[in-house]
Design a protein around this motif. Structure first.
Motif, mmCIF file in Angstrom:
data_model
loop_
_atom_site.group_PDB
_atom_site.id
_atom_site.type_symbol
_atom_site.label_atom_id
_atom_site.label_comp_id
_atom_site.label_asym_id
_atom_site.label_seq_id
_atom_site.Cartn_x
_atom_site.Cartn_y
_atom_site.Cartn_z
ATOM 1 N N GLU A 78 -32.613 -26.123 70.452
ATOM 2 C CA GLU A 78 -33.692 -25.493 71.200
ATOM 3 C C GLU A 78 -34.740 -26.544 71.544
ATOM 4 O OE1 GLU A 78 -35.059 -21.739 69.549
ATOM 5 O OE2 GLU A 78 -33.322 -21.667 68.195
ATOM 6 N N GLY A 79 -35.579 -26.221 72.502
ATOM 7 C CA GLY A 79 -36.625 -27.163 72.882
ATOM 8 C C GLY A 79 -37.886 -26.468 73.346
ATOM 9 N N LEU A 80 -39.028 -27.007 72.956
ATOM 10 C CA LEU A 80 -40.311 -26.611 73.510
ATOM 11 C C LEU A 80 -40.701 -27.673 74.536
ATOM 12 C CD1 LEU A 80 -42.281 -25.665 70.257
ATOM 13 C CD2 LEU A 80 -40.959 -24.145 71.764
ATOM 14 N N TRP A 81 -41.212 -27.220 75.686
ATOM 15 C CA TRP A 81 -41.531 -28.137 76.776
ATOM 16 C C TRP A 81 -42.918 -27.818 77.319
ATOM 17 C CZ3 TRP A 81 -37.896 -31.851 78.050
ATOM 18 C CH2 TRP A 81 -36.625 -31.656 77.518
ATOM 19 N N TRP A 82 -43.678 -28.845 77.614
ATOM 20 C CA TRP A 82 -44.997 -28.629 78.196
ATOM 21 C C TRP A 82 -45.479 -29.904 78.886
ATOM 22 C CZ3 TRP A 82 -44.004 -29.838 73.218
ATOM 23 C CH2 TRP A 82 -44.788 -30.807 72.579
ATOM 24 N N ALA A 83 -46.528 -29.750 79.662
ATOM 25 C CA ALA A 83 -47.161 -30.872 80.352
ATOM 26 C C ALA A 83 -48.609 -30.486 80.600
ATOM 27 C CB ALA A 83 -46.454 -31.181 81.670
ATOM 28 N N ASP A 99 -43.672 -33.368 77.946
ATOM 29 C CA ASP A 99 -43.656 -33.507 76.488
ATOM 30 C C ASP A 99 -42.670 -32.489 75.948
ATOM 31 O OD1 ASP A 99 -45.874 -35.445 75.932
ATOM 32 O OD2 ASP A 99 -47.039 -33.913 76.974
ATOM 33 N N TRP A 100 -42.081 -32.782 74.808
ATOM 34 C CA TRP A 100 -41.074 -31.858 74.268
ATOM 35 C C TRP A 100 -40.985 -31.948 72.753
ATOM 36 C CZ3 TRP A 100 -37.864 -35.336 71.971
ATOM 37 C CH2 TRP A 100 -37.685 -36.590 72.583
ATOM 38 N N THR A 101 -40.472 -30.876 72.179
ATOM 39 C CA THR A 101 -40.107 -30.827 70.769
ATOM 40 C C THR A 101 -38.701 -30.253 70.694
ATOM 41 O OG1 THR A 101 -42.396 -30.473 70.030
ATOM 42 C CG2 THR A 101 -40.635 -29.871 68.495
ATOM 43 N N LEU A 102 -37.761 -31.023 70.195
ATOM 44 C CA LEU A 102 -36.405 -30.524 69.994
ATOM 45 C C LEU A 102 -36.317 -29.892 68.611
ATOM 46 C CD1 LEU A 102 -34.116 -33.278 71.543
ATOM 47 C CD2 LEU A 102 -34.936 -31.144 72.559
ATOM 48 N N MET A 175 -49.533 -16.089 79.924
ATOM 49 C CA MET A 175 -48.784 -17.023 79.095
ATOM 50 C C MET A 175 -49.700 -17.614 78.022
ATOM 51 S SD MET A 175 -46.317 -18.935 81.868
ATOM 52 C CE MET A 175 -47.640 -19.847 82.643
ATOM 53 N N THR A 176 -49.140 -17.798 76.807
ATOM 54 C CA THR A 176 -49.951 -18.320 75.707
ATOM 55 C C THR A 176 -49.349 -19.566 75.063
ATOM 56 O OG1 THR A 176 -48.854 -16.817 74.159
ATOM 57 C CG2 THR A 176 -50.930 -16.078 75.143
ATOM 58 N N GLY A 177 -48.067 -19.572 74.815
ATOM 59 C CA GLY A 177 -47.450 -20.677 74.086
ATOM 60 C C GLY A 177 -46.673 -21.599 75.004
ATOM 61 N N LYS A 178 -45.876 -22.448 74.406
ATOM 62 C CA LYS A 178 -45.109 -23.439 75.157
ATOM 63 C C LYS A 178 -43.799 -22.851 75.686
ATOM 64 C CE LYS A 178 -47.075 -27.126 72.334
ATOM 65 N NZ LYS A 178 -46.835 -28.053 71.205
ATOM 66 N N HIS A 179 -43.403 -23.344 76.842
ATOM 67 C CA HIS A 179 -42.108 -22.974 77.411
ATOM 68 C C HIS A 179 -41.013 -23.331 76.410
ATOM 69 C CE1 HIS A 179 -38.745 -22.598 80.109
ATOM 70 N NE2 HIS A 179 -38.474 -23.881 80.016
ATOM 71 N N HIS A 180 -40.106 -22.381 76.167
ATOM 72 C CA HIS A 180 -39.105 -22.512 75.115
ATOM 73 C C HIS A 180 -37.721 -22.332 75.731
ATOM 74 C CE1 HIS A 180 -37.961 -21.144 70.728
ATOM 75 N NE2 HIS A 180 -37.029 -21.902 71.272
ATOM 76 N N GLU A 181 -36.831 -23.271 75.468
ATOM 77 C CA GLU A 181 -35.455 -23.178 75.952
ATOM 78 C C GLU A 181 -34.503 -23.162 74.765
ATOM 79 O OE1 GLU A 181 -35.927 -25.203 80.343
ATOM 80 O OE2 GLU A 181 -34.666 -26.228 78.869
ATOM 81 N N ILE A 182 -33.456 -22.334 74.889
ATOM 82 C CA ILE A 182 -32.420 -22.245 73.863
ATOM 83 C C ILE A 182 -31.093 -22.554 74.541
ATOM 84 C CG2 ILE A 182 -31.277 -20.763 72.177
ATOM 85 C CD1 ILE A 182 -33.886 -19.069 72.147
#
Length: 212
Positions: A78-83, A99-102, A175-182
């Motif tokens: 999964e990944g969190l994505w933002w800019a 920016d991202w968090t895997l 929207m409140t949090g970071k875009h999340h991809e699974i």
């Protein structure tokens, strides 16, 4: 012989429908995480993050089966994505600004001691370059809206634009949090046109406008 849990089949958060935008309440969830910045196609840190997460995740899986009698399929990446400017995702698609968090989900029966031991074991041989960057953290997203995207990542822009600018505000949300991809498909192996990705956006009720 123990049953093997497949979280993609048992957890509601891994369900999504193509073309449908479903609201759901996501429980607080534990993850292994690694942060980074830049284009995932060209940034060495992105590949190094994946190479650090999976050895720890598999050490946890084996320890869970051996010590707790609870076997499971390692969950999808999964990944969190933002800019700074979120239009970098929906219009400009300037990946150098991302920016991202895997992340890899950790079952709730695994404790911190097991995670610490798994990190140590993962570094015992062929130590991953970013192993020291792996951390365990609980992600609290709460109310979210998500959909299933089938196709390449570069074709997500229209779906995200609809989610951000039409679906979310149209339901009285913001929207409140970071875009999340699974990543239900392994993007290292699946053809781009067949990749299956859940797109998730944390939301909250939009504030009512005050009368002038």
């Amino acid at each position: 012989m123990t049953d093997k849990t497949d979280f993609k089949k048992t957890l509601d958060g891994y369900r999504a429908q193509r073309g449908g935008f479903r609201a759901l309440d996501v429980p607080d969830t534990g993850y292994l995480m690694v942060d980074g910045h830049g284009d995932p196609n060209t940034s060495p840190a992105f590949a190094e993050a994946i190479a650090a997460l999976y050895p720890v995740a598999y050490k946890l899986k084996f320890a869970s089966k051996r010590d707790l009698g609870r076997d499971y399929v390692v969950p999808p990446l999964e990944g969190l994505w933002w800019a700074e400017d979120m239009d970098a995702f929906t219009t400009a698609r300037d990946k150098s600004r991302w920016d991202w968090t895997l992340m890899l989900m950790v079952p709730d029966w695994i404790d911190r001691a097991m995670i610490t031991a798994a990190v140590e074991q993962a570094g015992a041989k062929n130590r991953p370059a970013r192993l020291d960057d792996v951390r365990a953290e609980t992600l609290a997203e709460g109310r979210c809206v998500q959909t299933l995207h089938v196709g390449s990542f570069d074709d997500e822009a229209d779906v995200l634009a609809r989610l951000h600018h039409e679906i979310v505000p149209g339901r009285g949300l913001r929207m409140t949090g970071k875009h999340h991809e699974i990543y239900l498909s392994d993007f290292r192996r699946a053809a781009p046109g067949k990749q299956r990705t859940i797109l998730r956006q944390p939301v909250t009720a939009a504030a009512a406008s005050s009368a002038s």
